[in-house]
Design a protein around this motif. Structure first.
Motif, PDB file in Angstrom:
ATOM      1  N   PRO A   1      83.210  46.848   4.591  1.00 45.40           N
ATOM      2  CA  PRO A   1      83.440  47.160   6.007  1.00 45.40           C
ATOM      3  C   PRO A   1      82.163  47.282   6.831  1.00 45.40           C
ATOM      4  O   PRO A   1      82.125  46.855   7.987  1.00 45.40           O
ATOM      5  N   ASP A   2      81.095  47.845   6.243  1.00 47.76           N
ATOM      6  CA  ASP A   2      79.869  48.024   7.011  1.00 47.76           C
ATOM      7  C   ASP A   2      79.121  46.707   7.241  1.00 47.76           C
ATOM      8  O   ASP A   2      78.179  46.654   8.031  1.00 47.76           O
ATOM      9  N   GLN A   3      79.544  45.633   6.569  1.00 47.31           N
ATOM     10  CA  GLN A   3      78.925  44.324   6.770  1.00 47.31           C
ATOM     11  C   GLN A   3      79.707  43.458   7.752  1.00 47.31           C
ATOM     12  O   GLN A   3      79.166  42.513   8.319  1.00 47.31           O
ATOM     13  N   LEU A   4      80.976  43.782   7.959  1.00 48.87           N
ATOM     14  CA  LEU A   4      81.864  42.900   8.704  1.00 48.87           C
ATOM     15  C   LEU A   4      81.400  42.692  10.142  1.00 48.87           C
ATOM     16  O   LEU A   4      81.345  41.558  10.633  1.00 48.87           O
ATOM     17  N   ALA A   5      81.047  43.762  10.842  1.00 47.64           N
ATOM     18  CA  ALA A   5      80.629  43.636  12.238  1.00 47.64           C
ATOM     19  C   ALA A   5      79.370  42.794  12.361  1.00 47.64           C
ATOM     20  O   ALA A   5      79.253  41.953  13.265  1.00 47.64           O
ATOM     21  N   GLN A   6      78.418  42.972  11.444  1.00 44.87           N
ATOM     22  CA  GLN A   6      77.181  42.202  11.514  1.00 44.87           C
ATOM     23  C   GLN A   6      77.431  40.725  11.262  1.00 44.87           C
ATOM     24  O   GLN A   6      76.799  39.857  11.883  1.00 44.87           O
ATOM     25  N   LEU A   7      78.360  40.406  10.376  1.00 47.48           N
ATOM     26  CA  LEU A   7      78.700  39.014  10.128  1.00 47.48           C
ATOM     27  C   LEU A   7      79.329  38.377  11.364  1.00 47.48           C
ATOM     28  O   LEU A   7      79.034  37.223  11.695  1.00 47.48           O
ATOM     29  N   VAL A   8      80.170  39.123  12.058  1.00 52.07           N
ATOM     30  CA  VAL A   8      80.770  38.615  13.294  1.00 52.07           C
ATOM     31  C   VAL A   8      79.683  38.404  14.353  1.00 52.07           C
ATOM     32  O   VAL A   8      79.702  37.403  15.079  1.00 52.07           O
ATOM     33  N   ARG A   9      78.734  39.316  14.441  1.00 52.80           N
ATOM     34  CA  ARG A   9      77.625  39.142  15.393  1.00 52.80           C
ATOM     35  C   ARG A   9      76.835  37.878  15.069  1.00 52.80           C
ATOM     36  O   ARG A   9      76.414  37.150  15.969  1.00 52.80           O
ATOM     37  N   SER A  10      76.602  37.636  13.794  1.00 59.03           N
ATOM     38  CA  SER A  10      75.868  36.441  13.389  1.00 59.03           C
ATOM     39  C   SER A  10      76.628  35.187  13.796  1.00 59.03           C
ATOM     40  O   SER A  10      76.036  34.236  14.324  1.00 59.03           O
ATOM     41  N   LEU A  11      77.924  35.173  13.586  1.00 60.09           N
ATOM     42  CA  LEU A  11      78.746  34.030  13.996  1.00 60.09           C
ATOM     43  C   LEU A  11      78.669  33.813  15.496  1.00 60.09           C
ATOM     44  O   LEU A  11      78.476  32.696  15.977  1.00 60.09           O
ATOM     45  N   ALA A  12      78.815  34.883  16.256  1.00 56.13           N
ATOM     46  CA  ALA A  12      78.822  34.782  17.716  1.00 56.13           C
ATOM     47  C   ALA A  12      77.486  34.281  18.251  1.00 56.13           C
ATOM     48  O   ALA A  12      77.430  33.612  19.287  1.00 56.13           O
ATOM     49  N   ALA A  13      76.404  34.581  17.527  1.00 57.12           N
ATOM     50  CA  ALA A  13      75.071  34.153  17.955  1.00 57.12           C
ATOM     51  C   ALA A  13      74.746  32.732  17.534  1.00 57.12           C
ATOM     52  O   ALA A  13      73.663  32.220  17.832  1.00 57.12           O
ATOM     53  N   GLY A  14      75.673  32.077  16.840  1.00 55.34           N
ATOM     54  CA  GLY A  14      75.443  30.705  16.407  1.00 55.34           C
ATOM     55  C   GLY A  14      75.004  30.566  14.968  1.00 55.34           C
ATOM     56  O   GLY A  14      74.646  29.471  14.528  1.00 55.34           O
ATOM     57  N   GLY A  15      75.031  31.668  14.235  1.00 49.32           N
ATOM     58  CA  GLY A  15      74.647  31.613  12.833  1.00 49.32           C
ATOM     59  C   GLY A  15      75.794  31.175  11.948  1.00 49.32           C
ATOM     60  O   GLY A  15      76.932  31.021  12.392  1.00 49.32           O
ATOM     61  N   VAL A  16      75.484  30.946  10.676  1.00 49.22           N
ATOM     62  CA  VAL A  16      76.509  30.595   9.703  1.00 49.22           C
ATOM     63  C   VAL A  16      76.666  31.767   8.737  1.00 49.22           C
ATOM     64  O   VAL A  16      75.739  32.560   8.549  1.00 49.22           O
ATOM     65  N   VAL A  17      77.839  31.863   8.144  1.00 50.83           N
ATOM     66  CA  VAL A  17      78.113  32.947   7.200  1.00 50.83           C
ATOM     67  C   VAL A  17      78.555  32.336   5.881  1.00 50.83           C
ATOM     68  O   VAL A  17      79.660  31.825   5.753  1.00 50.83           O
ATOM     69  N   LEU A  18      77.655  32.361   4.901  1.00 51.71           N
ATOM     70  CA  LEU A  18      77.923  31.820   3.574  1.00 51.71           C
ATOM     71  C   LEU A  18      77.366  32.784   2.537  1.00 51.71           C
ATOM     72  O   LEU A  18      76.189  33.131   2.588  1.00 51.71           O
ATOM     73  N   SER A  19      78.188  33.185   1.605  1.00 51.41           N
ATOM     74  CA  SER A  19      77.718  34.035   0.524  1.00 51.41           C
ATOM     75  C   SER A  19      77.116  33.177  -0.576  1.00 51.41           C
ATOM     76  O   SER A  19      77.808  32.326  -1.138  1.00 51.41           O
ATOM     77  N   PRO A  20      75.829  33.351  -0.904  1.00 47.75           N
ATOM     78  CA  PRO A  20      75.234  32.549  -1.996  1.00 47.75           C
ATOM     79  C   PRO A  20      75.998  32.678  -3.301  1.00 47.75           C
ATOM     80  O   PRO A  20      76.225  31.699  -4.008  1.00 47.75           O
ATOM     81  N   LYS A  21      76.437  33.904  -3.625  1.00 43.72           N
ATOM     82  CA  LYS A  21      77.187  34.114  -4.862  1.00 43.72           C
ATOM     83  C   LYS A  21      78.494  33.337  -4.831  1.00 43.72           C
ATOM     84  O   LYS A  21      78.861  32.656  -5.790  1.00 43.72           O
ATOM     85  N   ALA A  22      79.208  33.421  -3.711  1.00 42.82           N
ATOM     86  CA  ALA A  22      80.468  32.703  -3.599  1.00 42.82           C
ATOM     87  C   ALA A  22      80.252  31.203  -3.589  1.00 42.82           C
ATOM     88  O   ALA A  22      81.045  30.437  -4.144  1.00 42.82           O
ATOM     89  N   SER A  23      79.170  30.754  -2.950  1.00 39.84           N
ATOM     90  CA  SER A  23      78.899  29.329  -2.900  1.00 39.84           C
ATOM     91  C   SER A  23      78.652  28.770  -4.297  1.00 39.84           C
ATOM     92  O   SER A  23      79.094  27.664  -4.624  1.00 39.84           O
ATOM     93  N   ARG A  24      77.972  29.535  -5.140  1.00 39.28           N
ATOM     94  CA  ARG A  24      77.762  29.077  -6.517  1.00 39.28           C
ATOM     95  C   ARG A  24      79.095  28.915  -7.234  1.00 39.28           C
ATOM     96  O   ARG A  24      79.284  27.986  -8.025  1.00 39.28           O
ATOM     97  N   ALA A  25      80.041  29.817  -6.954  1.00 36.05           N
ATOM     98  CA  ALA A  25      81.369  29.703  -7.561  1.00 36.05           C
ATOM     99  C   ALA A  25      82.074  28.441  -7.091  1.00 36.05           C
ATOM    100  O   ALA A  25      82.794  27.786  -7.852  1.00 36.05           O
ATOM    101  N   ILE A  26      81.858  28.074  -5.826  1.00 34.66           N
ATOM    102  CA  ILE A  26      82.462  26.853  -5.293  1.00 34.66           C
ATOM    103  C   ILE A  26      81.914  25.641  -6.038  1.00 34.66           C
ATOM    104  O   ILE A  26      82.656  24.752  -6.451  1.00 34.66           O
ATOM    105  N   TRP A  27      80.572  25.592  -6.222  1.00 32.83           N
ATOM    106  CA  TRP A  27      79.992  24.438  -6.923  1.00 32.83           C
ATOM    107  C   TRP A  27      80.584  24.307  -8.327  1.00 32.83           C
ATOM    108  O   TRP A  27      80.912  23.213  -8.785  1.00 32.83           O
ATOM    109  N   GLN A  28      80.707  25.440  -9.017  1.00 27.84           N
ATOM    110  CA  GLN A  28      81.198  25.414 -10.385  1.00 27.84           C
ATOM    111  C   GLN A  28      82.656  24.974 -10.457  1.00 27.84           C
ATOM    112  O   GLN A  28      83.089  24.389 -11.455  1.00 27.84           O
ATOM    113  N   SER A  29      83.414  25.234  -9.389  1.00 28.31           N
ATOM    114  CA  SER A  29      84.847  24.918  -9.389  1.00 28.31           C
ATOM    115  C   SER A  29      85.144  23.516  -8.886  1.00 28.31           C
ATOM    116  O   SER A  29      86.260  23.041  -9.017  1.00 28.31           O
TER     117      SER A  29
END
Length: 223
Positions: free
Chosen positions: A107-135
């Motif tokens: 929960p304490d990360q959610l607002a900051q991630l939304v701010r990053s999106l609104a500012a034009g940033g991307v939101v990708l979890s490196p850990k989750a992305s590695r799981a995507i590659w493996q799958s």
């Protein structure tokens, strides 16, 4: 204020995200809805950011994403998923999503991630992305071929690409490395051209796959 819509088939999740985000002084959840009503709701309230469930029983998130991207002024869309190796995530990112959030994001990360999106940033979890590659070995092979293009970037462009992949906006990147936002915009344009990709999120995926974020790329950056 950052105007947000949460689209999910689970009422409890919609309420939870609304409660968490509404606690931030600079974020307003202007609506929550299910997938079938998402596009009409976006047209009506014009949000800045849409958090969109990737799997819904009435209409799948990829369909809604395509409809939102076709609007004259599309909002920024990030996909919501329970699974860090969801088979649809890569398709969503290639179709214009600005990233994805796991539904169990702290929960304490959610607002900051939304701010990053609104500012034009991307939101990708490196850990989750590695799981995507493996799958997705097939997709991984294709992205590996693209990741080789990272070697063509200058040292400065690699530095900017890493910060793009970390979710920073052009303004934030400029502040970090003491350059103007306009200069950063030029660097990002050059990066997209050299990598032959159409978006920051695709560039960020290549940066992660090339190992720029963890220092363990498949080859060392050039000097």
């Amino acid at each position: 204020m950052i105007r947000v819509i949460v689209v999910d088939d689970e009422a409890l999740l919609r309420s939870g995200f609304q409660l968490i985000l509404s606690a931030a002084a600079d974020i307003e959840v202007v609506a929550t809805t299910v997938g079938a009503e998402a596009v009409d709701t976006v047209r009506r309230v014009s949000p800045d950011v849409v958090l969109l469930d990737i799997r819904m029983p009435d209409v799948d998130g990829l369909t809604v994403l395509g409809q939102l991207r076709a609007l004259p002024r599309p909002p920024i869309v990030a996909m919501l998923t329970t699974f860090d190796a969801d088979e649809y995530i890569l398709t969503a990112l290639r179709s214009g999503a600005a990233g994805f959030l796991l539904k169990d994001t702290e929960p304490d990360q959610l607002a900051q991630l939304v701010r990053s999106l609104a500012a034009g940033g991307v939101v990708l979890s490196p850990k989750a992305s590695r799981a995507i590659w493996q799958s997705h070995p097939g997709a991984t092979a294709a992205i590996d071929a693209q990741a080789d293009r990272v070697q063509r970037l200058t040292e400065r462009e690699r530095e900017v690409l890493v910060l793009v992949a970390e979710g920073l906006s052009n303004t934030d990147i400029g502040t970090r490395i003491h350059l103007s936002a306009g200069t950063i915009k030029d660097h990002v344009s050059a990066i997209l051209t050299k990598l032959r990709v159409g978006s920051r999120v695709q560039a960020a995926l290549l940066a992660q796959r090339a190992g720029l974020l963890d220092g363990h790329g498949r080859s060392e950056p050039g000097r």
